[in-house]
Write a protein that holds these residues in place. Structure first.
Motif, PDB file in Angstrom:
ATOM      1  N   LYS A 179     -20.163 -33.809 -30.207  1.00 22.89           N
ATOM      2  CA  LYS A 179     -20.724 -33.251 -28.983  1.00 22.89           C
ATOM      3  C   LYS A 179     -21.378 -31.901 -29.281  1.00 22.89           C
ATOM      4  O   LYS A 179     -20.920 -31.155 -30.137  1.00 22.89           O
ATOM      5  CB  LYS A 179     -19.612 -33.076 -27.941  1.00 22.89           C
ATOM      6  CG  LYS A 179     -18.934 -34.389 -27.528  1.00 22.89           C
ATOM      7  CD  LYS A 179     -19.567 -35.006 -26.319  1.00 22.89           C
ATOM      8  CE  LYS A 179     -19.247 -36.462 -26.123  1.00 22.89           C
ATOM      9  NZ  LYS A 179     -18.206 -36.733 -25.136  1.00 22.89           N
ATOM     10  N   GLU A 212     -22.593 -28.019 -28.322  1.00 19.25           N
ATOM     11  CA  GLU A 212     -21.948 -26.910 -27.628  1.00 19.25           C
ATOM     12  C   GLU A 212     -22.427 -26.789 -26.181  1.00 19.25           C
ATOM     13  O   GLU A 212     -21.648 -26.486 -25.280  1.00 19.25           O
ATOM     14  CB  GLU A 212     -22.242 -25.619 -28.376  1.00 19.25           C
ATOM     15  CG  GLU A 212     -20.994 -24.832 -28.669  1.00 19.25           C
ATOM     16  CD  GLU A 212     -21.293 -23.630 -29.550  1.00 19.25           C
ATOM     17  OE1 GLU A 212     -21.736 -23.857 -30.696  1.00 19.25           O
ATOM     18  OE2 GLU A 212     -21.086 -22.507 -29.091  1.00 19.25           O
ATOM     19  N   TRP A 250     -23.391 -29.111 -24.188  1.00 15.71           N
ATOM     20  CA  TRP A 250     -22.731 -30.100 -23.340  1.00 15.71           C
ATOM     21  C   TRP A 250     -21.289 -29.697 -23.058  1.00 15.71           C
ATOM     22  O   TRP A 250     -20.800 -29.821 -21.936  1.00 15.71           O
ATOM     23  CB  TRP A 250     -22.777 -31.493 -23.977  1.00 15.71           C
ATOM     24  CG  TRP A 250     -22.086 -32.491 -23.096  1.00 15.71           C
ATOM     25  CD1 TRP A 250     -22.628 -33.149 -22.039  1.00 15.71           C
ATOM     26  CD2 TRP A 250     -20.698 -32.876 -23.143  1.00 15.71           C
ATOM     27  NE1 TRP A 250     -21.670 -33.917 -21.412  1.00 15.71           N
ATOM     28  CE2 TRP A 250     -20.471 -33.775 -22.075  1.00 15.71           C
ATOM     29  CE3 TRP A 250     -19.622 -32.538 -23.972  1.00 15.71           C
ATOM     30  CZ2 TRP A 250     -19.231 -34.349 -21.824  1.00 15.71           C
ATOM     31  CZ3 TRP A 250     -18.382 -33.114 -23.724  1.00 15.71           C
ATOM     32  CH2 TRP A 250     -18.195 -34.008 -22.659  1.00 15.71           C
ATOM     33  N   GLU A 251     -20.587 -29.186 -24.084  1.00 17.73           N
ATOM     34  CA  GLU A 251     -19.198 -28.738 -23.901  1.00 17.73           C
ATOM     35  C   GLU A 251     -19.114 -27.750 -22.746  1.00 17.73           C
ATOM     36  O   GLU A 251     -18.187 -27.783 -21.942  1.00 17.73           O
ATOM     37  CB  GLU A 251     -18.668 -28.007 -25.153  1.00 17.73           C
ATOM     38  CG  GLU A 251     -18.686 -28.791 -26.437  1.00 17.73           C
ATOM     39  CD  GLU A 251     -17.613 -29.846 -26.497  1.00 17.73           C
ATOM     40  OE1 GLU A 251     -16.969 -30.098 -25.471  1.00 17.73           O
ATOM     41  OE2 GLU A 251     -17.455 -30.441 -27.567  1.00 17.73           O
ATOM     42  N   GLN A 252     -20.114 -26.845 -22.700  1.00 21.37           N
ATOM     43  CA  GLN A 252     -20.081 -25.824 -21.649  1.00 21.37           C
ATOM     44  C   GLN A 252     -20.235 -26.451 -20.275  1.00 21.37           C
ATOM     45  O   GLN A 252     -19.501 -26.119 -19.346  1.00 21.37           O
ATOM     46  CB  GLN A 252     -21.164 -24.776 -21.894  1.00 21.37           C
ATOM     47  CG  GLN A 252     -20.859 -23.944 -23.120  1.00 21.37           C
ATOM     48  CD  GLN A 252     -21.678 -22.674 -23.198  1.00 21.37           C
ATOM     49  OE1 GLN A 252     -22.283 -22.261 -22.219  1.00 21.37           O
ATOM     50  NE2 GLN A 252     -21.703 -22.058 -24.359  1.00 21.37           N
ATOM     51  N   TRP A 306     -19.484 -29.444 -19.433  1.00 25.15           N
ATOM     52  CA  TRP A 306     -18.266 -30.206 -19.165  1.00 25.15           C
ATOM     53  C   TRP A 306     -17.115 -29.297 -18.732  1.00 25.15           C
ATOM     54  O   TRP A 306     -16.481 -29.518 -17.699  1.00 25.15           O
ATOM     55  CB  TRP A 306     -17.898 -31.012 -20.411  1.00 25.15           C
ATOM     56  CG  TRP A 306     -16.575 -31.698 -20.342  1.00 25.15           C
ATOM     57  CD1 TRP A 306     -15.421 -31.310 -20.952  1.00 25.15           C
ATOM     58  CD2 TRP A 306     -16.250 -32.883 -19.601  1.00 25.15           C
ATOM     59  NE1 TRP A 306     -14.405 -32.182 -20.645  1.00 25.15           N
ATOM     60  CE2 TRP A 306     -14.880 -33.151 -19.824  1.00 25.15           C
ATOM     61  CE3 TRP A 306     -16.987 -33.742 -18.775  1.00 25.15           C
ATOM     62  CZ2 TRP A 306     -14.225 -34.239 -19.253  1.00 25.15           C
ATOM     63  CZ3 TRP A 306     -16.329 -34.826 -18.205  1.00 25.15           C
ATOM     64  CH2 TRP A 306     -14.971 -35.069 -18.442  1.00 25.15           C
ATOM     65  N   LEU A 307     -16.854 -28.264 -19.537  1.00 26.03           N
ATOM     66  CA  LEU A 307     -15.697 -27.415 -19.260  1.00 26.03           C
ATOM     67  C   LEU A 307     -15.857 -26.661 -17.947  1.00 26.03           C
ATOM     68  O   LEU A 307     -14.896 -26.403 -17.239  1.00 26.03           O
ATOM     69  CB  LEU A 307     -15.476 -26.414 -20.406  1.00 26.03           C
ATOM     70  CG  LEU A 307     -15.039 -27.017 -21.732  1.00 26.03           C
ATOM     71  CD1 LEU A 307     -14.935 -25.939 -22.803  1.00 26.03           C
ATOM     72  CD2 LEU A 307     -13.701 -27.735 -21.591  1.00 26.03           C
ATOM     73  N   THR A 331     -15.546 -20.168 -20.951  1.00 25.75           N
ATOM     74  CA  THR A 331     -16.228 -21.419 -21.295  1.00 25.75           C
ATOM     75  C   THR A 331     -16.959 -21.280 -22.624  1.00 25.75           C
ATOM     76  O   THR A 331     -16.891 -22.156 -23.489  1.00 25.75           O
ATOM     77  CB  THR A 331     -17.245 -21.780 -20.195  1.00 25.75           C
ATOM     78  OG1 THR A 331     -16.600 -21.666 -18.950  1.00 25.75           O
ATOM     79  CG2 THR A 331     -17.770 -23.174 -20.362  1.00 25.75           C
ATOM     80  N   GLU A 332     -17.625 -20.142 -22.769  1.00 27.59           N
ATOM     81  CA  GLU A 332     -18.385 -19.904 -24.000  1.00 27.59           C
ATOM     82  C   GLU A 332     -17.459 -19.868 -25.216  1.00 27.59           C
ATOM     83  O   GLU A 332     -17.741 -20.485 -26.247  1.00 27.59           O
ATOM     84  CB  GLU A 332     -19.062 -18.540 -23.874  1.00 27.59           C
ATOM     85  CG  GLU A 332     -20.529 -18.522 -24.184  1.00 27.59           C
ATOM     86  CD  GLU A 332     -21.063 -17.114 -23.942  1.00 27.59           C
ATOM     87  OE1 GLU A 332     -21.158 -16.355 -24.915  1.00 27.59           O
ATOM     88  OE2 GLU A 332     -21.328 -16.781 -22.765  1.00 27.59           O
ATOM     89  N   SER A 376     -16.005 -23.388 -25.956  1.00 27.65           N
ATOM     90  CA  SER A 376     -17.005 -24.276 -26.569  1.00 27.65           C
ATOM     91  C   SER A 376     -17.241 -23.892 -28.017  1.00 27.65           C
ATOM     92  O   SER A 376     -17.413 -24.759 -28.877  1.00 27.65           O
ATOM     93  CB  SER A 376     -18.331 -24.214 -25.820  1.00 27.65           C
ATOM     94  OG  SER A 376     -18.128 -24.341 -24.464  1.00 27.65           O
ATOM     95  N   HIS A 421     -16.543 -26.407 -31.084  1.00 32.88           N
ATOM     96  CA  HIS A 421     -17.599 -26.766 -32.023  1.00 32.88           C
ATOM     97  C   HIS A 421     -17.156 -26.644 -33.481  1.00 32.88           C
ATOM     98  O   HIS A 421     -17.747 -27.255 -34.373  1.00 32.88           O
ATOM     99  CB  HIS A 421     -18.851 -25.931 -31.778  1.00 32.88           C
ATOM    100  CG  HIS A 421     -20.061 -26.585 -32.342  1.00 32.88           C
ATOM    101  ND1 HIS A 421     -20.574 -27.759 -31.824  1.00 32.88           N
ATOM    102  CD2 HIS A 421     -20.830 -26.287 -33.423  1.00 32.88           C
ATOM    103  CE1 HIS A 421     -21.596 -28.140 -32.558  1.00 32.88           C
ATOM    104  NE2 HIS A 421     -21.778 -27.265 -33.533  1.00 32.88           N
TER     105      HIS A 421
END
Ligand code: CU
Lengths: 231, 353
Positions: free
Chosen positions: B182, B184, B186-188, B190-191, B213-214, B217, B221
């Motif tokens: 995934k 980074e 997208w992770e942000q 999502w979270l 969030t940052e 992520s 990563h």
């Protein structure tokens, strides 16, 4: 449990004799040829004191001598318009040593309640799935709760599982007919009270699905019918 | 549930500093409440402690620990409950305890048919397990962004549901390889709000700030494989050689590489994948063996696959199938294929003749 089955059997017999010579009997055997799946064990992963180290996998319970298959349900459709005599209203399922007893049973005409007994003194949960594999209900039954009574789903093939002990599984087959047979440990069955003529006899088993066969019933006589299983 | 499990729970309450003063006079109305009068509420901190104590007794009597872990005791079927109150609202928990199946259809968690008073007691107990999250302190520290993320990950107890290496649970997707599969950005997304991406997901919105969030992520990563690959291989080998099941070993590979993160649990529900041809979704793997031959399936898993764009001038779809060839060891790919072949309506081996 047993007593209820005997009661059900008595009702069947009474129904059969009431119509005297008009009905016939079908006897038979359900089993494998020389080739059959070996017995399997399921590993117990917790609560060893109550559940032991392993339990038999009851998907295929096969008699090593006759190769007969236990726990197959045999039944037939009632003639158009005939009312099935009501069977017991309650289906009883016991949890013993992290197994269900019985592994397969029938909810006959008129059955509406599922009574679950917990003789193990530990938590089980009663997770009931309907025909489509969806959860119908999932109730906890902690060790101190010896008995719970719940409505049966309006389904034909009901599977009961426990998520605490993921090897536990039982089947309840709902039939509009309270006359049926379940094969014994040798794979034998006996159906009574069939109307004379050609009858479609149906069979269900958890590992095999369902099938049917025609048999000619003669009043006052015993016809034989075997179901053979292979690959 | 046996009594040896009662002791650690009680000691948790003591550790939470709340049994010591029980003998002191409680506030007005407490006698009613203590006697179980309907509607009576605890009137003082001491009574809250009694509430929590009663909640802990329910946890023992109802054997929650045969599925859940609290402290260092319990099972692995459900999430670890210690930091529950940092991720779920009281309103959500009331709905959950009333009937879990209404919130998550098909869940293994049964309905205990709790009375409203029992729910109060349980929540009183679980609220006390919560530990504060030193967000400001973590974010203000000297560490790198990823290190801050790692500390937040531990503080929120994300391993209550997720797995990394041999730690954690399989309620959520295994995150050991999440940095490889995934992006980074997208992770942000999502979270920040999991439900915005996937309505109805069981992943909680823990109310992260932008900074958190940052950091999280950035940490996620860095998760691009295992420091100790031997643990995974041991786990899948045990299932294969001792358990005698290539299917179970393959399922473990599927879980440990997080294939579920895109293809869905049991490969049954591919995630959405904007602008991917043909359907803007990651393909389901359910029944894939009837669509593709085995050689093609093996090739995709070994080499990966980048989906085409539905709209050629649109953005690249966020997800493509990573190439797993260099990561899968020994029999892992064979076992994975055995497992993927079972992802289809059940075919019966034995039949009525
Ligand atoms: Cu159980």
């Amino acid at each position: 449990m047993r007593r209820r089955q005997i009661l059900g059997l008595a009702v069947m017999l009474m129904a059969a004799t009431a119509r005297g010579q008009e009905t016939g009997v079908v006897e038979g055997f359900v089993g494998f040829g020389d080739n059959f799946p070996p017995p399997k064990k399921l590993t117990v992963t917790k609560d060893h004191v109550v559940c032991g180290r392993s339990v038999p996998d009851e998907e295929f319970v096969i008699d090593p001598a006759s190769h007969g298959l236990a726990n197959a349900v045999i039944f037939w459709a009632l003639p158009e318009g005939e009312q099935a005599p009501a069977g017991p209203p309650t289906v009883v399922l016991a949890q013993e040593g992290c197994r269900y007893e019985p592994h397969v049973q029938v909810a006959g005409a008129g059955a509406g309640t599922l009574q679950v007994l917990n003789n193990d003194g530990i938590l089980h949960n009663v997770h009931v799935y309907d025909d489509d594999g969806n959860t119908f209900f999932n109730f906890a039954q902690p060790g101190f709760k010896k008995q719970i009574d719940k409505d049966l789903p309006d389904s034909r093939i009901i599977n009961v599982q426990c998520d605490v002990h993921d090897w536990m599984s039982a089947w309840i087959i709902s039939l509009p007919n309270s006359r049926y047979a379940i094969t014994d440990a040798q794979g034998r069955f006996r159906l009574e009270g069939l109307a004379p003529g050609s009858q479609q006899v149906r069979i269900w088993h958890e590992g095999l699905g369902s099938s049917s066969k025609a048999v000619t019933v003669v009043a006052g006589q015993v016809a034989t019918l075997d179901f053979v299983i292979g690959k | 549930m046996t009594h040896h499990k009662l002791l650690p729970l009680l000691s948790l309450i003591v550790a939470a500093g709340c049994t010591g003063e029980l003998s002191q006079t409680a506030g007005a109305g407490a006698a009613d409440w203590f006697a179980g009068a309907p509607g009576a509420t605890p009137a003082s901190p001491h009574m809250e402690a009694v509430l929590a104590f009663r909640g802990s007794r329910i946890v023992v009597e109802k054997s929650c620990l045969s599925c859940h872990t609290i402290g260092d005791q319990g099972g692995t079927v459900g999430p670890i409950l210690d930091q529950l109150f940092n991720r779920r609202s009281e309103e959500w928990l009331r709905r959950w305890l009333k009937n879990p199946n209404d919130v998550k259809p098909g869940t293994k968690m049964p309905n205990f048919e709790f009375s409203p008073a029992e729910v109060d007691e349980l929540l009183g107990f679980m609220a006390r397990l919560r530990k504060d999250i030193p967000r400001d302190e973590i974010l203000a520290s000297e560490a790198t962004l990823a290190e801050k993320g790692q500390r937040l990950f531990a503080a929120y107890d994300c391993l209550a549901c997720h797995r990394i290496g041999s730690e954690g649970r399989f309620i959520g997707v295994d995150l050991t390889w999440v940095g490889l599969r995934k992006q980074e950005a997208w992770e942000q997304t999502w979270l920040h709000d999991p439900e915005a991406w996937k309505p109805g997901t069981f992943m909680p919105n823990v109310g992260l700030s932008g900074g958190e969030t940052e950091a999280l992520s950035a940490y996620l990563h860095t998760l691009q494989g295992e420091e100790n690959e031997a643990s995974r291989r041991w786990e899948t080998r045990t299932l294969f050689y001792l358990g005698g099941s290539a299917q179970a070993a393959g399922e473990m590979v599927f879980k440990r590489f997080g294939c579920w993160g895109c293809h869905g649990l049991q490969g049954k529900a591919g995630d959405k994948n904007p602008n991917a041809a043909p359907a803007e979704r990651v393909p389901d793997l359910w029944g894939v063996k009837n669509r593709l031959d085995e050689a093609a399936i093996r090739r995709t898993i070994r080499e990966g696959a980048i989906p085409g764009r539905l709209n050629p001038s649109g953005p690249a779809p966020p997800f493509s199938c990573p190439s797993w060839g260099t990561h899968l060891a020994g029999r892992e790919l064979d076992n994975l294929i055995t497992y993927i072949n079972t992802l289809a309506p059940k075919e019966r081996v034995w039949k009525f003749q």
